[in-house]
Write an enzyme that holds these catalytic residues in place. Structure first.
Site, mmCIF file in Angstrom:
data_model
loop_
_atom_site.group_PDB
_atom_site.id
_atom_site.type_symbol
_atom_site.label_atom_id
_atom_site.label_comp_id
_atom_site.label_asym_id
_atom_site.label_seq_id
_atom_site.Cartn_x
_atom_site.Cartn_y
_atom_site.Cartn_z
ATOM 1 N N TYR A 17 -4.085 3.815 3.423
ATOM 2 C CA TYR A 17 -5.048 4.541 4.247
ATOM 3 C C TYR A 17 -4.413 5.703 5.009
ATOM 4 C CZ TYR A 17 -8.493 0.696 3.818
ATOM 5 O OH TYR A 17 -9.389 -0.222 3.366
ATOM 6 N N HIS A 30 0.880 -1.157 0.000
ATOM 7 C CA HIS A 30 0.000 0.000 0.000
ATOM 8 C C HIS A 30 0.917 1.206 0.000
ATOM 9 C CE1 HIS A 30 -1.859 -3.414 2.085
ATOM 10 N NE2 HIS A 30 -2.987 -3.029 1.528
ATOM 11 N N SER A 79 -7.642 3.516 -4.973
ATOM 12 C CA SER A 79 -7.637 3.693 -3.522
ATOM 13 C C SER A 79 -7.740 2.347 -2.830
ATOM 14 C CB SER A 79 -8.811 4.575 -3.088
ATOM 15 O OG SER A 79 -10.036 3.845 -3.163
ATOM 16 N N ASP A 80 -7.280 2.310 -1.587
ATOM 17 C CA ASP A 80 -7.640 1.177 -0.752
ATOM 18 C C ASP A 80 -9.138 1.290 -0.471
ATOM 19 O OD1 ASP A 80 -7.511 -1.091 0.804
ATOM 20 O OD2 ASP A 80 -5.743 -0.432 1.919
ATOM 21 N N TRP A 81 -9.722 0.195 -0.051
ATOM 22 C CA TRP A 81 -11.178 0.100 -0.013
ATOM 23 C C TRP A 81 -11.824 1.023 1.030
ATOM 24 C CZ3 TRP A 81 -9.496 -1.796 -3.969
ATOM 25 C CH2 TRP A 81 -10.131 -2.717 -4.794
#
Length: 485
Positions: free
Chosen positions: A222, A176, A253-255
């Site tokens: 995040y 990430h 994006s991350d979720w």
């Protein structure tokens, strides 16, 4: 010494078959611009978010769709995890990346990337949300099992091998980006860091996956970096990724909480909000444009990045495989090969290898428990899962092996040549932190996860090891854990 190391690492062989390296970017750019010129604003915005309704974590056959356009013939991205295998239906469960990192074998890791990529493609997916290449800053990090190591050089080689292998079949997405090194506070914390440390320690492995392996996409993190959310971080997403490294892919994006704004995120280089539109809803983007916060040139820029990879990887073409791919014998054998090469012998007082052993006493709840890793985004479900008791029994042809849930009488130890204690951690002790489900929820296949408060084993396991060791002639302890114990 360095020449010997470089000879052992055959970059040309690692990169072979990687579709990203064969893309004619000038040709693709012309096609993408022509296609963009035919798109309405709503059609452009449709390319910038997942297809699900607001806040919906549901999937279609386990795949997360984004950007389907039937009128223009633009295929959707069909994204799926993960780092140790296809997270959709049943699939081959490979050893966790931390175990694979212990092989120190990039060529073997490329084969793992190829196998997972093939299974993703066979399941209908085209974007593999892996590998996880966040540096293991602290061994108590809940997601330690999901990454390769604490060393950026080693991480870079293993990561680029996985990316290149996967991109024989699908788009890979290293994650990430960047400095996602804690779980429980990952949604709010700021990783404050000096520029030199950032570039010398925490980014080289990402750079290797982008520059050498030409990763098709990147998932943002995040957390914040120096006070700014990664999904709004112009320095990371535009200056570092695009300007410095020449990244030609898209950023998703991350979720859910990976996007925190509309204008700031779009302007900073966030291309796709996943898994659905909230900040990137048409009405919010149009409002930001009317207010002068976002220019249409920015929308075009982000859409072109999405179109570029869809065209470059020829996603409009269906991929067909002859025969069985998912959980095929080749992949199962590869998983076993990796597992065998990943074992680390910590200490041996002339007990191993086992010779002349006729009777074994087996202890520990984990000896009879399926334990493939955490139950977060990297969870994999397989048809047949062997527990240590099964493996030891199958190996020990002619050896009498008995499992004891509790400490037996002294005569059992006297009659046994060897005791084996299986100890370690499960998804209840470590793994991805799911804040909305801070409990086991088997129906959702999600679990609590989180960072570890202690690097020790659970108290009852330590007690069992000591008691067995004091009673046995010889004792072997088998540890299952994603990081240091």
């Amino acid at each position: 010494m360095s020449m010997a190391i470089e000879k052992a690492f055959d970059l040309k062989k690692i990169l072979s078959g990687n579709k990203a390296l064969d893309i004619d970017h000038d040709r693709v750019g012309v096609i993408a611009n022509n296609l963009l010129s035919e798109m309405s604003l709503m059609e452009k915005i449709n390319q910038l978010h997942g297809s699900k309704n607001t806040g919906d974590m549901g999937t279609e056959k386990g795949l997360y769709f984004s950007g389907n356009d039937e009128r223009l013939g633009i295929p959707p991205f069909k994204m799926v995890d993960g780092p140790r295998g296809l997270r959709s239906g049943l699939a081959t469960a490979f050893p966790v990346p931390m175990a694979r990192g212990a092989t120190f074998d990039p060529e073997l890791e490329k084969r793992v990337g190829m196998a997972i990529g093939r299974e993703v493609a066979a399941a209908g997916g085209n974007v593999l949300l892996a590998p996880t290449i966040n540096l293991l800053r602290h061994p108590g990090w809940g997601r330690a099992q999901e990454t390769y190591s604490e060393d950026p050089f080693h991480m870079g080689r293993m990561g680029l091998a996985f990316v290149s292998g996967a991109q024989n079949f699908v788009l890979a997405s290293p994650k990430h980006f960047a400095l996602n090194n804690l779980e429980i506070t990952r949604f709010e914390l700021s990783s404050d860091i000096a520029k030199r440390t950032l570039h010398e320690v925490y980014l080289p492995h990402f750079k290797r996956c982008i520059v050498d392996a030409q990763a098709a996409s990147v998932m943002s993190a995040y957390n914040k970096v120096n006070g700014t959310y990664c999904g709004e971080h112009f320095e990371l997403l535009e200056n570092v990724l695009r300007k410095d490294w020449g990244f030609k892919g898209f950023v998703e994006s991350d979720w859910l909480l990976g996007t925190r704004s509309t204008a700031d995120a779009l302007n900073a280089g966030m291309d796709i909000e996943m898994p659905s539109a909230y900040w990137f809803k048409p009405e919010k983007i149009i409002e930001a444009m009317e207010n002068g916060q976002v220019r249409e040139e920015t929308i075009n820029r982000n859409v072109l990045r999405v179109l570029h990879q869809k065209i470059g990887f020829e996603l409009e073409k269906e991929v067909a495989f002859p025969g069985k791919v998912i959980e095929c014998e080749e992949h199962l054998s590869l998983a076993q090969e990796v597992a065998e090469k990943s074992f680390v012998l910590l200490k041996n007082n002339q007990t191993l290898p086992l010779r002349g052993t006729e009777k074994i006493a087996l202890f520990g709840e984990l000896a009879v428990t399926e334990n493939l890793g955490d139950r977060g985004s990297s969870m994999v479900r397989s048809s047949n899962v062997f527990v240590p008791f099964d493996g030891i029994r199958d190996w020990s042809d002619g050896v009498d092996i008995s499992y004891y849930a509790e400490l037996p009488e002294a005569k059992v130890f006297e009659a046994s040549d060897l005791s084996i204690v299986v100890a370690g951690l499960t998804y209840l002790d470590e793994g991805e932190y799911i804040p909305t489900l801070d409990r086991e929820s088997s129906g959702e296949n999600l679990a609590r996860g989180g960072d570890r408060a202690s690097l020790g084993l659970p108290h009852q396991q330590e007690k069992l090891i000591k008691e067995v060791a004091t009673r046995s002639k010889k004792t072997v302890v088998l540890l299952e854990a994603g990081s240091s114990v």
